[in-house]
Design a protein around this motif. Structure first.
Motif, PDB file in Angstrom:
ATOM      1  N   GLU A 219       0.830  -1.195   0.000  1.00 34.86           N
ATOM      2  CA  GLU A 219       0.000   0.000   0.000  1.00 34.86           C
ATOM      3  C   GLU A 219       0.871   1.253   0.000  1.00 34.86           C
ATOM      4  O   GLU A 219       1.986   1.261   0.539  1.00 34.86           O
ATOM      5  CB  GLU A 219      -0.914   0.018   1.231  1.00 34.86           C
ATOM      6  CG  GLU A 219      -1.883  -1.148   1.305  1.00 34.86           C
ATOM      7  CD  GLU A 219      -2.893  -1.153   0.179  1.00 34.86           C
ATOM      8  OE1 GLU A 219      -3.333  -0.046  -0.213  1.00 34.86           O
ATOM      9  OE2 GLU A 219      -3.231  -2.244  -0.313  1.00 34.86           O
ATOM     10  N   GLU A 220       0.353   2.317  -0.606  1.00 36.44           N
ATOM     11  CA  GLU A 220       1.071   3.582  -0.568  1.00 36.44           C
ATOM     12  C   GLU A 220       1.055   4.147   0.859  1.00 36.44           C
ATOM     13  O   GLU A 220       0.100   3.955   1.604  1.00 36.44           O
ATOM     14  CB  GLU A 220       0.455   4.585  -1.540  1.00 36.44           C
ATOM     15  CG  GLU A 220       0.691   4.246  -3.002  1.00 36.44           C
ATOM     16  CD  GLU A 220       0.350   5.399  -3.929  1.00 36.44           C
ATOM     17  OE1 GLU A 220       1.175   5.725  -4.803  1.00 36.44           O
ATOM     18  OE2 GLU A 220      -0.754   5.965  -3.775  1.00 36.44           O
ATOM     19  N   ASN A 281       7.572   8.935  -6.791  1.00 35.23           N
ATOM     20  CA  ASN A 281       6.650   9.097  -7.925  1.00 35.23           C
ATOM     21  C   ASN A 281       7.396   9.119  -9.256  1.00 35.23           C
ATOM     22  O   ASN A 281       6.983   8.479 -10.234  1.00 35.23           O
ATOM     23  CB  ASN A 281       5.837  10.384  -7.762  1.00 35.23           C
ATOM     24  CG  ASN A 281       4.568  10.164  -6.957  1.00 35.23           C
ATOM     25  OD1 ASN A 281       3.896   9.146  -7.129  1.00 35.23           O
ATOM     26  ND2 ASN A 281       4.231  11.104  -6.094  1.00 35.23           N
ATOM     27  N   GLY A 285       6.545   5.502  -9.841  1.00 35.16           N
ATOM     28  CA  GLY A 285       5.144   5.718 -10.174  1.00 35.16           C
ATOM     29  C   GLY A 285       4.180   5.556  -9.027  1.00 35.16           C
ATOM     30  O   GLY A 285       2.960   5.595  -9.227  1.00 35.16           O
ATOM     31  N   SER A 286       4.666   5.368  -7.822  1.00 38.36           N
ATOM     32  CA  SER A 286       3.803   5.265  -6.644  1.00 38.36           C
ATOM     33  C   SER A 286       4.622   5.544  -5.391  1.00 38.36           C
ATOM     34  O   SER A 286       5.866   5.472  -5.415  1.00 38.36           O
ATOM     35  CB  SER A 286       3.155   3.880  -6.544  1.00 38.36           C
ATOM     36  OG  SER A 286       4.146   2.890  -6.314  1.00 38.36           O
ATOM     37  N   LYS A 288       5.410   4.022  -2.434  1.00 33.07           N
ATOM     38  CA  LYS A 288       5.546   2.832  -1.589  1.00 33.07           C
ATOM     39  C   LYS A 288       6.952   2.830  -1.003  1.00 33.07           C
ATOM     40  O   LYS A 288       7.940   2.690  -1.745  1.00 33.07           O
ATOM     41  CB  LYS A 288       5.291   1.567  -2.400  1.00 33.07           C
ATOM     42  CG  LYS A 288       3.876   1.474  -2.946  1.00 33.07           C
ATOM     43  CD  LYS A 288       3.671   0.214  -3.775  1.00 33.07           C
ATOM     44  CE  LYS A 288       2.253   0.170  -4.342  1.00 33.07           C
ATOM     45  NZ  LYS A 288       2.028  -1.041  -5.176  1.00 33.07           N
TER      46      LYS A 288
END
Length: 480
Positions: A219-220, A281, A285-286, A288
């Motif tokens: 999960e982020e 990011n 791209g996320s 985490k």
């Protein structure tokens, strides 16, 4: 009295002898009860703020100095309990209670509710040289307990009066730090202090378990700078164990430069967090946090094995012991910073260990970490009302006096109060949940009274009765 500035200048002597010595106490401000109530909805007493500088030990058990905020409720006719407040995560060494920043509001509110409050800045923050050993249980506990001891003589100098009661609380990192102080007090200082009650709020009690599961999963997680803060802390506190594990050995290369800037105090924690989020990011791209960690370290953290990094974290878990004082673990299931299962694990283990009264309380299924502060604080204040004793110089404010009968309780509109002839009531004051006086009955001369509560909102109230035998109190629940 309000202009007192104590300058003891005993640092050189204290540093060569014992910890827990007061170096200085300086009045840095005050707030009225009305100002506090108008801004925060709580408050019964005016308060004075003092900056305290004292001696303690750092994370590697060497002599050190530390600073903190000391908040005193102002009523020289009354005797108040003491309170340890542990602050949450702050951005920099300036963002601390003694600077009237970094969460000073909660110790101010709690002092205004009738607690003589110590709020340590922690090692590596405020006047203490850095780096700060973040989520390091031993130094968190030492900073709080040594400050409590250092201020013991100030009652005579400043003119306040304290009893033997001691309460403990803190939020977020302060929940962890409050739990550490509670543990150390009951384990090592039972001959000096007895903890009356504790309320630990939204704390990461399982650093090596629940926090790793929630931050390094799939999960982020948008508070990634906490991981860098913890890594710096473990290196500071355990230089031998962590000899081969600096930032560059734990995190991937692109994240290390900004972490080093934070460690060197060139940027604060929140700027670091923004930079790390941007890097995650851009590169992955996320958001985490597991993507920041070296592939060689991540499996050991997730397995919580005996690798030096998870082993250091395990030394700072604070849930596997047995509190003797009544204890609440306040949390919200929507917490986006501290995984809520910390509290439920803590409750489960402590009760299995035989703790007499440890209860986890969920205040909301949806509230975030920030949104949980207010209901957690309200619950803490209500919980403590059944334990707090405020007294005059000669007599306690007693609760549930058998010579006074208050009924029905709970009630929907009216209270009946009966009492014996040898304990007649002169005045009755009614206080709401926030510590605001909402009613006063004077010149009472009958043997029983009816108190009309129809104009009050439902909730918890405190009746304070001035009787022949002194001050008496009763808790009342008003329902609709």
């Amino acid at each position: 009295m309000k202009n007192i500035i104590l300058s003891l200048f005993v640092l050189l002597i204290a540093m060569s002898t014992n910890a827990q010595e007061l170096i200085s106490s300086e009045l840095i401000g005050n707030r009225t009860q009305q100002e506090i109530f108008d801004e925060y909805g709580f408050g019964t007493y005016d308060v004075d703020f003092y900056k305290i500088v004292y001696t303690t030990k750092n994370a590697v058990n060497e002599p050190d100095t530390a600073s903190g905020l000391f908040v005193v409720p102002l009523d020289n006719n009354l005797v108040f309990p003491s309170l340890i407040y542990q602050h949450g995560t702050v951005g920099s060494r300036e963002d601390v209670p003694s600077k009237l920043a970094g969460g000073y509001q909660l110790p101010m509110i709690l002092a205004s509710m009738g607690y003589i409050t110590t709020a340590a800045d922690f090692i590596g923050l405020g006047d203490s040289p850095g780096p700060h050993p973040y989520i390091h249980a031993e130094s968190e506990a030492n900073a709080a307990i040594d400050m409590l001891i250092a201020v013991q003589g100030l009652d005579e100098t400043l003119g306040y009066h304290k009893n033997e009661q001691l309460f403990i609380t803190g939020y977020s990192q302060g929940g962890h730090a409050g739990m550490a102080a509670h543990w150390f007090l009951e384990r090592d200082y039972a001959d000096q202090f007895t903890v009356t009650a504790a309320s630990h709020m939204s704390g990461p009690y399982s650093v090596s378990g629940k926090m790793i599961e929630s931050t390094l999963g799939d999960e982020e997680y948008f508070f990634v700078a906490y991981l860098a803060n913890v890594a710096i802390s473990m290196k500071t506190a355990y230089p031998t164990m962590m000899a081969n594990y600096d930032l560059a050995n734990i995190f991937k290369p692109e994240f290390v430069p900004d972490m080093e800037k934070f460690r060197n105090e060139e940027i604060d924690l929140f700027e670091l967090n923004d930079r790390l989020i941007q890097l995650l990011n851009d590169n992955y791209g996320s958001v985490k946090p597991k993507f920041m960690v070296q592939d060689s370290i991540l499996p050991h953290l997730l397995a919580a094995d005996d690798h030096p990094v998870p082993a250091a974290l395990k030394l700072n878990d604070v849930y596997d012991w047995t509190p003797q004082a009544p204890t609440r673990l306040i949390y919200c299931k929507g917490d986006d910073q501290v995984f809520w299962e910390n509290a439920e694990l803590c409750e489960q283990v402590m009760n299995a260990n035989g703790a007499p009264e440890v209860i986890a309380v969920n205040k909301s299924d949806t509230f975030t970490h920030t949104e949980c502060v207010s209901p957690a604080t309200q619950t803490t204040i209500l919980f403590w009302l059944s334990h707090q004793i405020v007294s005059t110089h000669t007599e306690d404010v007693s609760f549930n006096d058998p010579s006074i009968n208050v009924f029905p309780n709970p009630t929907s509109d009216q209270l009946s109060i009966e009492f014996s002839d040898d304990n007649r009531i002169h005045t009755i004051e009614v206080y709401n949940f926030f510590g605001q006086k909402v009613m006063r009955l004077n010149n009472l001369d009958a043997s029983s009274y009816k108190v009309d509560l129809q104009d009050l909102e439902q909730g918890n109230y405190l009746l304070l009765m001035d009787t022949e035998k002194g001050l008496r109190s009763e808790r009342v629940l008003l329902t609709r």
